[in-house]
Design a protein around this motif. Structure first.
Motif, PDB file in Angstrom:
ATOM      1  N   GLN A 100       0.843  -1.185  -0.024  1.00 34.49           N
ATOM      2  CA  GLN A 100      -0.098   0.102  -0.204  1.00 34.49           C
ATOM      3  C   GLN A 100       0.784   1.356  -0.044  1.00 34.49           C
ATOM      4  O   GLN A 100       1.947   1.251   0.635  1.00 34.49           O
ATOM      5  N   GLU A 101       0.475   2.237  -0.542  1.00 36.72           N
ATOM      6  CA  GLU A 101       1.108   3.422  -0.541  1.00 36.72           C
ATOM      7  C   GLU A 101       1.427   3.927   0.913  1.00 36.72           C
ATOM      8  O   GLU A 101       0.593   3.971   1.586  1.00 36.72           O
ATOM      9  N   ALA A 102       2.723   4.555   0.917  1.00 39.80           N
ATOM     10  CA  ALA A 102       3.124   5.050   2.218  1.00 39.80           C
ATOM     11  C   ALA A 102       3.315   3.789   3.191  1.00 39.80           C
ATOM     12  O   ALA A 102       4.131   4.237   4.120  1.00 39.80           O
ATOM     13  N   GLU A 103       3.035   2.504   2.815  1.00 42.08           N
ATOM     14  CA  GLU A 103       3.766   1.567   3.789  1.00 42.08           C
ATOM     15  C   GLU A 103       5.013   1.237   3.438  1.00 42.08           C
ATOM     16  O   GLU A 103       5.886   1.801   2.259  1.00 42.08           O
ATOM     17  N   THR A 104       5.688   0.169   4.227  1.00 39.99           N
ATOM     18  CA  THR A 104       7.008  -0.327   4.157  1.00 39.99           C
ATOM     19  C   THR A 104       7.087  -1.384   3.431  1.00 39.99           C
ATOM     20  O   THR A 104       6.068  -2.221   3.752  1.00 39.99           O
ATOM     21  N   VAL A 105       8.061  -1.978   2.575  1.00 36.33           N
ATOM     22  CA  VAL A 105       7.985  -3.337   1.917  1.00 36.33           C
ATOM     23  C   VAL A 105       9.159  -3.637   1.779  1.00 36.33           C
ATOM     24  O   VAL A 105      10.418  -2.953   1.653  1.00 36.33           O
ATOM     25  N   THR A 106       9.660  -4.994   2.111  1.00 37.06           N
ATOM     26  CA  THR A 106      10.989  -5.587   2.148  1.00 37.06           C
ATOM     27  C   THR A 106      11.235  -6.706   1.111  1.00 37.06           C
ATOM     28  O   THR A 106      10.179  -7.654   0.864  1.00 37.06           O
ATOM     29  N   LEU A 107      12.072  -6.369   0.046  1.00 39.80           N
ATOM     30  CA  LEU A 107      12.519  -7.192  -0.963  1.00 39.80           C
ATOM     31  C   LEU A 107      13.701  -8.293  -0.549  1.00 39.80           C
ATOM     32  O   LEU A 107      14.575  -7.749  -0.211  1.00 39.80           O
ATOM     33  N   SER A 108      13.520  -9.564  -0.718  1.00 41.04           N
ATOM     34  CA  SER A 108      14.669 -10.330  -0.185  1.00 41.04           C
ATOM     35  C   SER A 108      15.334 -10.736  -1.356  1.00 41.04           C
ATOM     36  O   SER A 108      15.236 -10.980  -2.712  1.00 41.04           O
ATOM     37  N   CYS A 109      16.755 -11.082  -1.175  1.00 41.97           N
ATOM     38  CA  CYS A 109      17.526 -11.498  -2.048  1.00 41.97           C
ATOM     39  C   CYS A 109      18.967 -12.444  -1.273  1.00 41.97           C
ATOM     40  O   CYS A 109      19.177 -11.977  -0.246  1.00 41.97           O
ATOM     41  N   THR A 110      19.254 -13.392  -1.648  1.00 44.99           N
ATOM     42  CA  THR A 110      20.115 -14.134  -1.142  1.00 44.99           C
ATOM     43  C   THR A 110      21.403 -14.582  -2.508  1.00 44.99           C
ATOM     44  O   THR A 110      20.735 -14.528  -3.553  1.00 44.99           O
ATOM     45  N   TYR A 111      22.447 -14.974  -1.997  1.00 47.25           N
ATOM     46  CA  TYR A 111      23.407 -15.062  -3.171  1.00 47.25           C
ATOM     47  C   TYR A 111      24.398 -16.186  -2.525  1.00 47.25           C
ATOM     48  O   TYR A 111      24.348 -16.483  -1.145  1.00 47.25           O
ATOM     49  N   ASP A 112      25.268 -16.613  -3.286  1.00 46.95           N
ATOM     50  CA  ASP A 112      26.094 -17.712  -2.846  1.00 46.95           C
ATOM     51  C   ASP A 112      27.443 -17.318  -3.730  1.00 46.95           C
ATOM     52  O   ASP A 112      27.495 -17.047  -4.990  1.00 46.95           O
ATOM     53  N   THR A 113      28.557 -17.254  -2.903  1.00 49.07           N
ATOM     54  CA  THR A 113      29.572 -17.067  -3.414  1.00 49.07           C
ATOM     55  C   THR A 113      30.693 -17.317  -2.257  1.00 49.07           C
ATOM     56  O   THR A 113      30.345 -17.577  -1.121  1.00 49.07           O
ATOM     57  N   SER A 114      31.983 -17.881  -2.853  1.00 43.85           N
ATOM     58  CA  SER A 114      33.072 -17.950  -2.021  1.00 43.85           C
ATOM     59  C   SER A 114      33.962 -16.767  -1.928  1.00 43.85           C
ATOM     60  O   SER A 114      35.049 -17.018  -1.138  1.00 43.85           O
ATOM     61  N   GLU A 115      33.721 -15.693  -2.362  1.00 42.61           N
ATOM     62  CA  GLU A 115      34.482 -14.715  -2.344  1.00 42.61           C
ATOM     63  C   GLU A 115      34.291 -14.064  -1.278  1.00 42.61           C
ATOM     64  O   GLU A 115      33.243 -13.964  -0.425  1.00 42.61           O
ATOM     65  N   ASN A 116      35.437 -13.033  -0.775  1.00 44.08           N
ATOM     66  CA  ASN A 116      35.168 -12.296   0.526  1.00 44.08           C
ATOM     67  C   ASN A 116      35.009 -10.899  -0.002  1.00 44.08           C
ATOM     68  O   ASN A 116      34.507 -10.096   0.987  1.00 44.08           O
ATOM     69  N   ASN A 117      35.612 -10.337  -1.074  1.00 41.61           N
ATOM     70  CA  ASN A 117      35.414  -8.962  -1.316  1.00 41.61           C
ATOM     71  C   ASN A 117      34.432  -8.939  -2.701  1.00 41.61           C
ATOM     72  O   ASN A 117      34.791  -9.353  -3.641  1.00 41.61           O
ATOM     73  N   TYR A 118      33.345  -8.217  -2.275  1.00 39.05           N
ATOM     74  CA  TYR A 118      32.562  -8.374  -3.624  1.00 39.05           C
ATOM     75  C   TYR A 118      31.487  -6.910  -3.486  1.00 39.05           C
ATOM     76  O   TYR A 118      31.374  -6.255  -2.227  1.00 39.05           O
ATOM     77  N   TYR A 119      30.679  -6.774  -4.389  1.00 39.60           N
ATOM     78  CA  TYR A 119      29.710  -5.667  -4.393  1.00 39.60           C
ATOM     79  C   TYR A 119      28.408  -6.426  -4.639  1.00 39.60           C
ATOM     80  O   TYR A 119      28.082  -7.363  -5.168  1.00 39.60           O
ATOM     81  N   LEU A 120      27.160  -5.640  -3.869  1.00 36.82           N
ATOM     82  CA  LEU A 120      25.966  -6.151  -4.223  1.00 36.82           C
ATOM     83  C   LEU A 120      25.191  -4.681  -4.614  1.00 36.82           C
ATOM     84  O   LEU A 120      25.381  -3.545  -4.117  1.00 36.82           O
ATOM     85  N   PHE A 121      24.206  -5.077  -5.186  1.00 36.03           N
ATOM     86  CA  PHE A 121      23.292  -3.903  -5.952  1.00 36.03           C
ATOM     87  C   PHE A 121      21.873  -4.366  -5.922  1.00 36.03           C
ATOM     88  O   PHE A 121      21.534  -5.516  -6.115  1.00 36.03           O
ATOM     89  N   TRP A 122      21.049  -3.414  -6.034  1.00 36.63           N
ATOM     90  CA  TRP A 122      19.840  -3.341  -6.281  1.00 36.63           C
ATOM     91  C   TRP A 122      19.425  -2.410  -7.327  1.00 36.63           C
ATOM     92  O   TRP A 122      19.571  -1.323  -7.333  1.00 36.63           O
ATOM     93  N   TYR A 123      18.800  -2.972  -8.433  1.00 40.51           N
ATOM     94  CA  TYR A 123      18.480  -2.136  -9.582  1.00 40.51           C
ATOM     95  C   TYR A 123      16.901  -2.296  -9.651  1.00 40.51           C
ATOM     96  O   TYR A 123      16.227  -3.183  -9.415  1.00 40.51           O
ATOM     97  N   LYS A 124      16.481  -1.158 -10.312  1.00 42.75           N
ATOM     98  CA  LYS A 124      15.110  -0.709 -10.445  1.00 42.75           C
ATOM     99  C   LYS A 124      14.865  -0.782 -11.944  1.00 42.75           C
ATOM    100  O   LYS A 124      15.395   0.086 -12.629  1.00 42.75           O
TER     101      LYS A 124
END
Lengths: 115, 114
Positions: free
Chosen positions: B14-38
């Motif tokens: 609903q407009e004005a409410e809060t929402v959470t979108l989930s994301c999980t990832y799998d990697t063996s790396e220690n240094n990386y970047y994560l992004f959310w694109y729209k």
């Protein structure tokens, strides 16, 4: 924000035609990419380039080809379009490591329809 | 190989409410970047927020914030005070620190209801 341009925005063509989708960026980025995306679906990497005269195929097999003769230009060509090529094609670029701007910049996309 | 999973194909808020979108990832790396694109219905993909893995503090951009749980390999996006213009596909993405390949999730279609 993005200085990456794709033309045409929409293209409707007949089967068997040769087409070239244009992509140019003015940011001096060495890395450029082509993604294919069906409506509301995930992105599939079809080609990428790490610099002039460098081109590689991506994860998704594609009948298209690319070239990178100039840093700013990364066109995608279909020699003989088929209805199965109907899709959205997104071009993107990214800055080199160490620039502090590690992200993808996307163009507006080309929606291709092959009849 | 790196994989990115978005388990919510569609969400609404609903407009004005809060929402959470989930994301999980799998990697063996220690240094990386994560992004959310729209990707709004006009289809140009734009960056919403970026997180560098070595930074413990969660990234925030106005109404957008992330909950980055490195050990759990989780990277959720919270949108506060949802607006109609937030209606879009949202893609979670991963990139190794010194790599040039971006790995995308399958996307979550968010609809903000007036």
């Amino acid at each position: 924000e993005a200085d990456i341009y794709q033309t045409p925005r929409y293209l409707v063509i007949g089967t068997g035609k040769k087409i070239t989708l244009e992509c140019s960026q003015t940011m001096g980025h060495d890395k450029m990419y082509w993604y294919q995306q069906d409506p509301g679906m995930e992105l599939h990497l079809i080609h990428y380039s790490y610099g002039v005269n460098s081109t590689e195929k991506g994860d998704l097999s594609s009948e298209s080809t690319v070239s990178r003769i100039r840093t700013e230009h990364f066109p995608l060509t279909l020699e003989s379009a088929r209805p199965s090529h109907t899709s959205q094609y997104l071009c993107a670029s990214s800055a080199p490591p160490g620039t502090g701007a590690r992200k993808l910049f996307f163009g507006s996309g080309t929606q291709l329809s092959v009849l | 190989a790196q994989t990115v999973t978005q388990s919510q194909p569609e969400m609404s808020v609903q407009e004005a409410e809060t929402v959470t979108l989930s994301c999980t990832y799998d990697t063996s790396e220690n240094n990386y970047y994560l992004f959310w694109y729209k990707q709004p219905p006009s289809r140009q993909m734009i960056l919403v927020i970026r997180q560098e893995a070595y930074k413990q503090q969660n990234a925030t951009e106005n109404r957008f914030s992330v909950n980055f749980q490195k050990a759990a390999k989780s990277f959720s996006l919270k949108i506060s005070d949802s607006q109609l213009g937030d209606t879009a596909m949202y893609f979670c993405a991963f990139m190794k620190h010194e790599d040039n390949q971006f790995y995308f999730g399958t996307g979550t279609s968010l609809t903000v209801i007036p």
